[in-house]
Motif scaffolding. Structure first.
Motif, mmCIF file in Angstrom:
data_model
loop_
_atom_site.group_PDB
_atom_site.id
_atom_site.type_symbol
_atom_site.label_atom_id
_atom_site.label_comp_id
_atom_site.label_asym_id
_atom_site.label_seq_id
_atom_site.Cartn_x
_atom_site.Cartn_y
_atom_site.Cartn_z
ATOM 1 N N MET A 352 0.823 -1.197 0.000
ATOM 2 C CA MET A 352 0.000 0.000 0.000
ATOM 3 C C MET A 352 0.866 1.260 0.000
ATOM 4 N N ASP A 353 1.924 1.263 0.790
ATOM 5 C CA ASP A 353 2.836 2.407 0.819
ATOM 6 C C ASP A 353 3.491 2.623 -0.546
ATOM 7 N N ASP A 354 3.961 1.534 -1.155
ATOM 8 C CA ASP A 354 4.602 1.646 -2.471
ATOM 9 C C ASP A 354 3.626 2.141 -3.530
ATOM 10 N N ASP A 355 2.395 1.628 -3.502
ATOM 11 C CA ASP A 355 1.393 2.055 -4.480
ATOM 12 C C ASP A 355 1.081 3.547 -4.343
ATOM 13 N N LEU A 356 0.987 4.020 -3.110
ATOM 14 C CA LEU A 356 0.674 5.432 -2.898
ATOM 15 C C LEU A 356 1.829 6.333 -3.320
ATOM 16 N N LEU A 357 3.050 5.862 -3.179
ATOM 17 C CA LEU A 357 4.189 6.644 -3.668
ATOM 18 C C LEU A 357 4.168 6.744 -5.186
ATOM 19 N N ARG A 358 3.794 5.648 -5.860
ATOM 20 C CA ARG A 358 3.679 5.694 -7.323
ATOM 21 C C ARG A 358 2.519 6.600 -7.743
ATOM 22 N N PHE A 359 1.431 6.546 -6.984
ATOM 23 C CA PHE A 359 0.293 7.427 -7.246
ATOM 24 C C PHE A 359 0.699 8.894 -7.106
ATOM 25 N N LYS A 360 1.463 9.217 -6.077
ATOM 26 C CA LYS A 360 1.936 10.580 -5.857
ATOM 27 C C LYS A 360 2.854 11.021 -7.005
ATOM 28 N N SER A 361 3.747 10.122 -7.432
ATOM 29 C CA SER A 361 4.646 10.438 -8.539
ATOM 30 C C SER A 361 3.876 10.669 -9.829
ATOM 31 N N LEU A 362 2.828 9.881 -10.056
ATOM 32 C CA LEU A 362 2.042 10.011 -11.280
ATOM 33 C C LEU A 362 1.356 11.367 -11.361
ATOM 34 N N LEU A 363 0.807 11.830 -10.245
ATOM 35 C CA LEU A 363 0.098 13.107 -10.256
ATOM 36 C C LEU A 363 1.036 14.305 -10.233
ATOM 37 N N GLU A 364 2.166 14.185 -9.541
ATOM 38 C CA GLU A 364 3.063 15.330 -9.399
ATOM 39 C C GLU A 364 4.079 15.421 -10.532
ATOM 40 N N ARG A 365 4.550 14.274 -11.037
ATOM 41 C CA ARG A 365 5.595 14.274 -12.068
ATOM 42 C C ARG A 365 5.093 13.838 -13.443
ATOM 43 N N GLY A 366 3.889 13.282 -13.468
ATOM 44 C CA GLY A 366 3.319 12.906 -14.754
ATOM 45 C C GLY A 366 3.603 11.488 -15.183
ATOM 46 N N LYS A 367 4.360 10.712 -14.396
ATOM 47 C CA LYS A 367 4.605 9.319 -14.763
ATOM 48 C C LYS A 367 4.977 8.513 -13.521
ATOM 49 N N ALA A 368 4.756 7.200 -13.623
ATOM 50 C CA ALA A 368 5.099 6.283 -12.538
ATOM 51 C C ALA A 368 5.291 4.908 -13.146
ATOM 52 N N THR A 369 5.872 3.993 -12.362
ATOM 53 C CA THR A 369 6.161 2.652 -12.859
ATOM 54 C C THR A 369 5.467 1.618 -11.991
ATOM 55 N N GLY A 370 4.636 0.783 -12.621
ATOM 56 C CA GLY A 370 4.001 -0.338 -11.939
ATOM 57 C C GLY A 370 4.374 -1.592 -12.691
ATOM 58 N N HIS A 371 3.380 -2.213 -13.372
ATOM 59 C CA HIS A 371 3.708 -3.303 -14.285
ATOM 60 C C HIS A 371 4.503 -2.762 -15.465
ATOM 61 N N GLU A 372 4.316 -1.479 -15.734
ATOM 62 C CA GLU A 372 4.974 -0.795 -16.841
ATOM 63 C C GLU A 372 5.034 0.688 -16.501
ATOM 64 N N THR A 373 5.762 1.447 -17.296
ATOM 65 C CA THR A 373 5.790 2.893 -17.101
ATOM 66 C C THR A 373 4.507 3.493 -17.651
ATOM 67 N N VAL A 374 3.798 4.249 -16.815
ATOM 68 C CA VAL A 374 2.514 4.821 -17.206
ATOM 69 C C VAL A 374 2.580 6.331 -17.050
ATOM 70 N N THR A 375 1.907 7.053 -17.949
ATOM 71 C CA THR A 375 1.853 8.512 -17.904
ATOM 72 C C THR A 375 0.411 8.968 -17.772
ATOM 73 N N ARG A 376 0.225 10.252 -17.487
ATOM 74 C CA ARG A 376 -1.120 10.794 -17.367
ATOM 75 C C ARG A 376 -1.934 10.568 -18.640
ATOM 76 N N GLU A 377 -1.301 10.837 -19.781
ATOM 77 C CA GLU A 377 -2.031 10.798 -21.047
ATOM 78 C C GLU A 377 -2.532 9.408 -21.407
ATOM 79 N N SER A 378 -1.917 8.357 -20.839
ATOM 80 C CA SER A 378 -2.298 6.989 -21.208
ATOM 81 C C SER A 378 -3.430 6.436 -20.360
ATOM 82 N N LEU A 379 -3.884 7.199 -19.370
ATOM 83 C CA LEU A 379 -4.918 6.688 -18.486
ATOM 84 C C LEU A 379 -6.294 6.810 -19.104
#
Length: 391
Positions: A352-379
């Motif tokens: 849960m902590d790791d997921d929320l850090l990726r969520f924070k990175s996605l909203l603040e920096r525009g990208k994050a890495t889970g199963h793959e690298t994801v950006t805002r535009e691809s959601l």
């Protein structure tokens, strides 16, 4: 029978050796286990000190309580009333609804009380030191109903049905469970098996300090395990809410979530990867949705992993958003299953902590890495058809 037991033991030993000696992750697992062992040793030392102090204080209190019972000290009505009122708070969820008075050692109780509490409250109060008799004038109610004085409150349990055991009780419970289990190993037949099972249950209950219902996951719904986390994101509350409103995007940054599908009714279908490569699936429905403020959900009945959660969204003074998340779930075998998953290296809290850090990175920096690298535009867009992240 003996051959089958030895066979299962050998199979378990082989699986354990494969798990800990795996050339890919075995080194990290062994190092992680060593760190946890050192931490457990420190925790054990601290626990011994806590039990020692608790035993000393309880022994001292028991001694003075025993001595006082042999003394025939007169108790004035004011002191007796306060004693009974203090004891009332231990067995009554609404002590303010009960009026207590005393005269010449006879205690009078007036007011409203729940029927379930009345059954053991009056006998318990009658044992308070100095009470010579009880005059019960309480009005019992099976349910709080429309009785305003019985609304809310904190549910009380019987003194011997406490949800949390004291350090001394846990110590003697663990000691008794270990003794029973050791003695059961020397026995044969049904009696030995029952004693061994009873000892194991008592030991686990004492060590975990959790109710048996939560340990086994039986009869507690989705609330066997509860996780709480809050995080502040430097993004407007509208953007953050829109992100969580689009559940189908979760697998893109949550590494343990393989798939989330949302139908036209708003019902979501989850596929999550658990310990040892196992997969769990369930259906969930949104129970409450307040745009930009609150989002709550729960799994439907009959699912393999019952769960529920609520997320609160609160704008900050600097234009960001504070996200408060409370998640409850009931894994197979309850808290015991949760502990087994952690033993295998699957820690839901850390995930849960790791997921929320990726969520924070996605909203603040525009990208994050889970199963793959994801950006805002691809959601994908959320349920209302709007983009899940506003630009």
């Amino acid at each position: 029978m003996k051959a089958a037991i030895w066979g299962l033991g050998g199979l378990g030993l082989g699986v354990g050796l494969m798990y800990w000696s795996d050339p890919r992750s075995g080194r990290w697992r062994r190092s992680h286990l060593q760190g946890r062992a050192v931490h457990a040793a420190h925790e054990a030392g601290s626990a011994v000190d806590v039990v020692r102090r608790d035993l000393a204080q309880r022994s001292r209190g028991l001694f003075f309580e025993s001595v006082s019972r042999f003394r025939s000290e007169p108790v004035d009505d004011v002191t007796l009333t306060e004693r009974v009122r203090a004891a009332l708070g231990r067995v009554c969820s609404h002590p303010g609804s009960v009026k207590v008075s005393a005269r010449d050692g006879i205690v009078t109780l007036e007011g409203s009380i729940l029927l379930e509490e009345l059954k053991h409250a009056v006998p318990y109060l009658g044992r308070v030191r100095g009470v010579r008799g009880m005059d019960n004038r309480l009005l019992p109610f099976a349910q709080s109903g429309r009785q305003s004085e019985l609304q809310g409150g904190i549910a009380r349990r019987r003194p011997f049905g406490s949800k949390h055991w004291s350090p001394s009780s846990r110590f003697f419970g663990a000691l008794g469970g270990l003794s029973l289990a050791s003695w059961a190993l020397q026995q044969r037949g049904v009696l030995g098996s029952l004693l061994g099972l009873g000892g194991a249950v008592l030991g686990i209950r004492a060590l975990s300090n959790m109710e048996l219902r939560r340990l086994t996951g039986i009869g507690v719904g989705p609330r066997a395990i509860t996780l709480h986390k809050d995080i502040t994101v430097n993004a407007p509350v509208e953007e953050v809410f829109a992100f969580w409103d689009a559940m189908q995007n979760f697998p893109r940054f949550m590494t343990h979530v393989d798939e989330v599908r949302v139908d036209e009714r708003g019902r979501s279908y989850w596929k999550v990867r658990g310990p040892a490569g196992l997969h769990f699936e369930w259906e969930a429905v949104v129970t409450r949705r307040v745009p930009n403020q609150l989002l709550a959900w729960k799994s439907v009945k009959g699912t393999s992993v019952e769960n529920s959660g609520v997320i609160h969204f609160e704008p900050t003074a600097k234009g960001g958003t504070r996200v408060d998340i409370r998640l409850s779930y009931n894994p197979p075998a309850g808290a015991i299953g949760h502990a087994f998953a952690r033993l295998l290296g699957v820690d839901p809290k850390r995930q849960m902590d790791d997921d929320l850090l990726r969520f924070k990175s996605l909203l603040e920096r525009g990208k994050a890495t889970g199963h793959e690298t994801v950006t805002r535009e691809s959601l994908a867009p959320n349920q209302s058809g709007r983009p899940s992240l506003m630009h």
